[in-house]
Design an enzyme around this catalytic site. Structure first.
Site, PDB file in Angstrom:
ATOM      1  N   ASN A 171       0.905  -1.238  -0.143  1.00 43.96           N
ATOM      2  CA  ASN A 171       0.161  -0.027   0.080  1.00 43.96           C
ATOM      3  C   ASN A 171       0.793   1.260  -0.088  1.00 43.96           C
ATOM      4  OD1 ASN A 171      -2.125  -1.772   0.214  1.00 43.96           O
ATOM      5  ND2 ASN A 171      -2.718  -1.266   2.204  1.00 43.96           N
TER       6      ASN A 171
ATOM      7  N   ASN B 168       0.118  -1.733  -7.125  1.00 45.52           N
ATOM      8  CA  ASN B 168      -0.209  -2.666  -6.015  1.00 45.52           C
ATOM      9  C   ASN B 168      -1.590  -2.753  -5.640  1.00 45.52           C
ATOM     10  OD1 ASN B 168       0.497  -4.236  -3.473  1.00 45.52           O
ATOM     11  ND2 ASN B 168      -0.816  -2.534  -2.541  1.00 45.52           N
ATOM     12  N   GLU B 169      -2.273  -3.738  -5.877  1.00 44.11           N
ATOM     13  CA  GLU B 169      -3.797  -3.857  -5.218  1.00 44.11           C
ATOM     14  C   GLU B 169      -4.720  -2.722  -5.494  1.00 44.11           C
ATOM     15  OE1 GLU B 169      -3.932  -4.757  -0.871  1.00 44.11           O
ATOM     16  OE2 GLU B 169      -2.822  -6.674  -1.054  1.00 44.11           O
TER      17      GLU B 169
ATOM     18  N   TYR C 282      -4.071 -13.722   1.986  1.00 42.76           N
ATOM     19  CA  TYR C 282      -3.588 -13.648   3.477  1.00 42.76           C
ATOM     20  C   TYR C 282      -4.757 -14.513   4.114  1.00 42.76           C
ATOM     21  CZ  TYR C 282      -0.277  -9.838   2.780  1.00 42.76           C
ATOM     22  OH  TYR C 282       0.570  -8.914   2.396  1.00 42.76           O
TER      23      TYR C 282
ATOM     24  N   GLU D  85       2.126 -11.590  -2.494  1.00 41.77           N
ATOM     25  CA  GLU D  85       1.930 -11.395  -1.119  1.00 41.77           C
ATOM     26  C   GLU D  85       1.082 -12.631  -0.496  1.00 41.77           C
ATOM     27  OE1 GLU D  85       0.373  -7.508   0.511  1.00 41.77           O
ATOM     28  OE2 GLU D  85       1.535  -6.423  -1.083  1.00 41.77           O
TER      29      GLU D  85
ATOM     30  N   GLN E 110       5.493 -10.457   5.297  1.00 42.51           N
ATOM     31  CA  GLN E 110       6.687  -9.889   4.804  1.00 42.51           C
ATOM     32  C   GLN E 110       8.063 -10.399   5.467  1.00 42.51           C
ATOM     33  OE1 GLN E 110       6.321  -5.517   5.052  1.00 42.51           O
ATOM     34  NE2 GLN E 110       4.023  -5.545   3.943  1.00 42.51           N
TER      35      GLN E 110
HETATM   36  O1  AHR Z   1       1.694  -6.629   3.422  1.00 43.87           O
HETATM   37  C1  AHR Z   1       0.897  -5.557   3.927  1.00 43.87           C
HETATM   38  C2  AHR Z   1      -0.312  -5.174   3.185  1.00 43.87           C
HETATM   39  O2  AHR Z   1      -1.238  -6.036   2.873  1.00 43.87           O
HETATM   40  C3  AHR Z   1       0.347  -4.407   1.769  1.00 43.87           C
HETATM   41  O3  AHR Z   1       0.837  -3.373   1.944  1.00 43.87           O
HETATM   42  C4  AHR Z   1      -0.831  -4.373   1.066  1.00 43.87           C
HETATM   43  O4  AHR Z   1      -0.334  -4.777  -0.452  1.00 43.87           O
HETATM   44  C5  AHR Z   1      -1.734  -5.642   1.816  1.00 43.87           C
HETATM   45  O5  AHR Z   1      -2.876  -5.377   1.675  1.00 43.87           O
END
Ligand code: AHR
Length: 656
Positions: A263, A363-364, A428, A474, A520
């Protein structure tokens, strides 16, 4: 080709079970591997990592700077430093209400009367303002200080201080303090001051160990002095990177690092991060809570990659940023030193182009939390425009497009396929009460994304001649309180099991996944956790490091009714060995009889086991590991694999 097929259970006895009771209780399973039936090679980039300017991932975890707000983003007012509570605004992100070290105002305190310090805008050294100290005279001290430094006894620290002031304000005494006694300090005396800012080198040795060390910058003369910026790092830092974290990064041995977000990137101006480090502006992190000091920019990231032997994968801003800035960034990184941006890079100390191939284009952008988020139809156009501008500078780059399985990925592929080398996906998971479900949700999620992309490959005409694979750039668990700063959740043995199962699923879908970046690397949902002075591998980091080092490169077929175990097998690229890995998400010992076809194996098996005393076992920086890797060797025919409860086991056999 899929590598897990159902066949009936076979009952076998194992050798090596730890006790007759264990043996009697061991569950039985059988697997057949066939080294002659192979899948697409596993890309080494499956073991990728991701570092973002967020929480304590870079600053306070990987970068060695010890001073908070070293460029005075916040005014120094004399108010006591305050540490915030995380309120994420997203109810499912369970860090809510958990206090962690988040600065809400200046960490600097005033020595002497509060009125001695004013923030001066005119001629500020960096950022909006610099603190100016007016000395009270009569040999009374005034200045600023910062507490909460982590210090180790007999350790050296180096740094610099940028000062300006009336000559009469000298000398300025800069002290590193580790205790309450008169002798618990090491002091550097700066004898001369001038109207123009000048850099002064600092070097200290601490004789004490503390979590609450202090730096003081104090004068006793007459007149005024201004503090431009100050920096302090352990003397063993490597080009500014923390030596202890670096050692663990080397163990992780990830071949590729994504940077700088996440983000964060959607509000990042890359030009803030180049040039004299002390003069780069401090800013509010555009997407997260903290301050962006801009001490780490392109050059520092490239240094890190070189130091750990990883390929850089740079994300450009397609949120608030646009095509022109992205193209300039490519020119800065890859252009010759005769180009405008290449010249700037050379001026900043690197005349040769960095030659970065992998570029994340945004990104996203599908999410309303993303800065600059826009509807899909508009974003497809923006993506194409940005990539065209980037390719006009360097046609050899490999752009990675923003994807999200479903409409978004399908549309990006349908309209933008010729403007991407890979398409990104993110995923995630939170925790689940049932351990097997906690683990299998990872493989299920990774498989679902692969299946979606297999479908696009079948259905979209544009993909008939183009092999656009997925960068899962990710992926990780994300749950629990923030114990290591913003998003600094802890990982347990149960997560090590899930991450291993996730790797197995990536291997099983090696025809689709070209890259995966564990998100991460440090502190922030990280594989490594740090305190101010110690770094340690999480349970999940142990898994990533083990597979990266030991698992084979060519998946081979494996058959057996193995659930709830997750078994994966591969041979080395040069055919010299076969590896079999087993994830056991149960509290039972298992005996897996192994039949090997298509290769004749030597009779020595090397085995690595990651196991913990419970699903909740975890490691902490500075403490003895409660989860670790054990290595053993066994002579004799492979026959049966002894699988401990709650374990990840990797077996390696040489091929005769
Ligand atoms: O990895 C944390 C956040 O998760 C990242 O900044 C974003 O790309 C995702 O939503």
């Amino acid at each position: 080709m899929r590598f897990l097929m159902a066949v009936p259970l076979t009952v076998v006895l194992i050798s090596g079970a730890s006790s007759p009771a264990d043996c009697a209780e061991a569950r039985q399973a059988a697997a057949t591997i066939d080294a002659s039936k192979t899948g697409a090679p596993i890309s080494k980039n499956i073991y990728g990592q991701f570092i973002e300017h967020l929480g304590r991932c870079i600053y306070g975890g990987t970068w060695a700077e010890m001073i908070e707000d070293r460029k005075f983003y916040y005014p120094v007012t004399g108010e006591a430093p305050a540490w915030g509570m995380y309120e994420p605004g997203m109810p499912s992100w369970e860090g809510e209400g958990h206090p962690y070290e988040l600065l809400e105002r200046s960490p600097w305190m005033i020595v002497g009367d509060n009125r001695a310090v004013a923030m001066v805008k005119k001629g500020a050294f960096v950022g909006e303002h610099s603190p100016e100290v007016t000395l009270p005279g009569e040999n009374r001290s005034a200045g600023i200080m910062q507490e909460r430094l982590g210090l180790d006894a007999e350790r050296e620290y180096t740094g610099r201080l940028v000062l300006a002031g009336d000559p009469s304000a000298a000398p300025i005494r800069v002290s590193l303090v580790w205790g309450g006694g008169a002798g618990d300090r090491d002091t550097v005396v700066i004898d001369t001051l001038n109207e123009a800012f000048a850099k002064h080198q600092l070097r200290f040795c601490s004789s004490g160990t503390t979590d609450n060390g202090r730096i003081e910058i104090v004068g006793r003369g007459a007149g005024r002095f201004r503090i431009g910026t100050v920096s302090l790092m352990p003397a063993d830092n490597v080009n500014g990177w923390r030596a202890d974290t670096l050692a663990l990064l080397k163990q992780l041995d990830s071949p590729v690092y994504r940077w700088p977000g996440g983000n964060f990137v959607s509000g990042y101006d890359w030009q803030d991060g180049v040039g004299d480090r002390d003069r780069r502006p401090p800013r509010k992190n555009p997407a997260w809570k903290g301050i962006e000091h801009n001490d780490v920019g392109i050059h520092e990231f490239m240094d890190l990659c070189r130091e750990i032997g990883a390929e850089p994968y740079i994300a450009v801003n397609t949120g608030l940023g646009g095509a022109e800035a992205a193209a300039q960034q490519v020119e800065y990184v890859n252009g010759s030193d005769s180009s405008a941006m290449g010249r700037l890079r050379a001026k900043n100390g690197h005349s040769r182009p960095f030659g970065v191939k992998l570029w994340a284009v945004g990104n996203e952008m599908y999410g309303d939390w993303q800065l600059g988020h826009m509807p899909l139809e508009d974003y497809v156009k923006k993506h194409i425009q940005v990539v065209e501008a980037m390719r006009a500078v360097d046609s050899s780059i490999q752009p990675v497009a923003v994807g999200a399985a479903g409409d978004w990925s399908r549309t990006m592929l349908s309209h933008g396929a010729s403007h991407m080398s890979l398409i990104s996906e993110h995923i995630y998971w939170q925790d689940k009460d049932d351990l097997v479900e906690h683990v299998t949700q990872i493989s299920d999620g990774i498989r679902r994304i692969a299946e979606a992309h297999r479908l696009y490959r079948k259905e979209l005409p544009v993909l008939q001649n183009q092999d656009i694979r997925v960068a899962l750039d990710e992926w990780n668990y994300w749950y629990g309180p923030f114990e290591f700063g913003e998003l600094g959740v802890r990982y347990f043995m149960q997560d090590a099991l899930g991450i291993a199962a996730g790797l197995h699923e990536l291997f099983r879908n090696s025809d689709i996944y070209a890259m995966a970046n564990y998100a991460q690397t440090v502190n922030v949902i990280g594989a490594i956790k740090t305190t101010k002075t110690r770094a340690e591998m999480e349970t999940t980091g142990l898994v990533l490091a083990l597979y990266r080092r030991r698992f084979g490169e060519i998946p081979i077929s494996i058959e057996g009714d193995l659930a709830p175990l997750d078994v994966s097998a591969a041979r080395a690229e040069n055919g010299s060995r076969v590896t079999v890995a087993v994830v056991n998400p149960t509290e039972k010992r298992w005996a897996v009889s192994l039949t090997v076809k298509g290769a004749e194996l030597a009779e020595t098996t090397r085995q690595w086991v990651i196991a913990g005393p419970s699903r909740w076992a975890f490691n902490s920086p500075g403490r003895e590991r409660s989860v670790d890797v054990r290595q053993t060797s066994r002579y004799g025919p492979i026959g049966s694999l002894d699988i401990e409860p709650l374990s990840v086991s990797l077996f390696s056999m040489d091929v005769r």
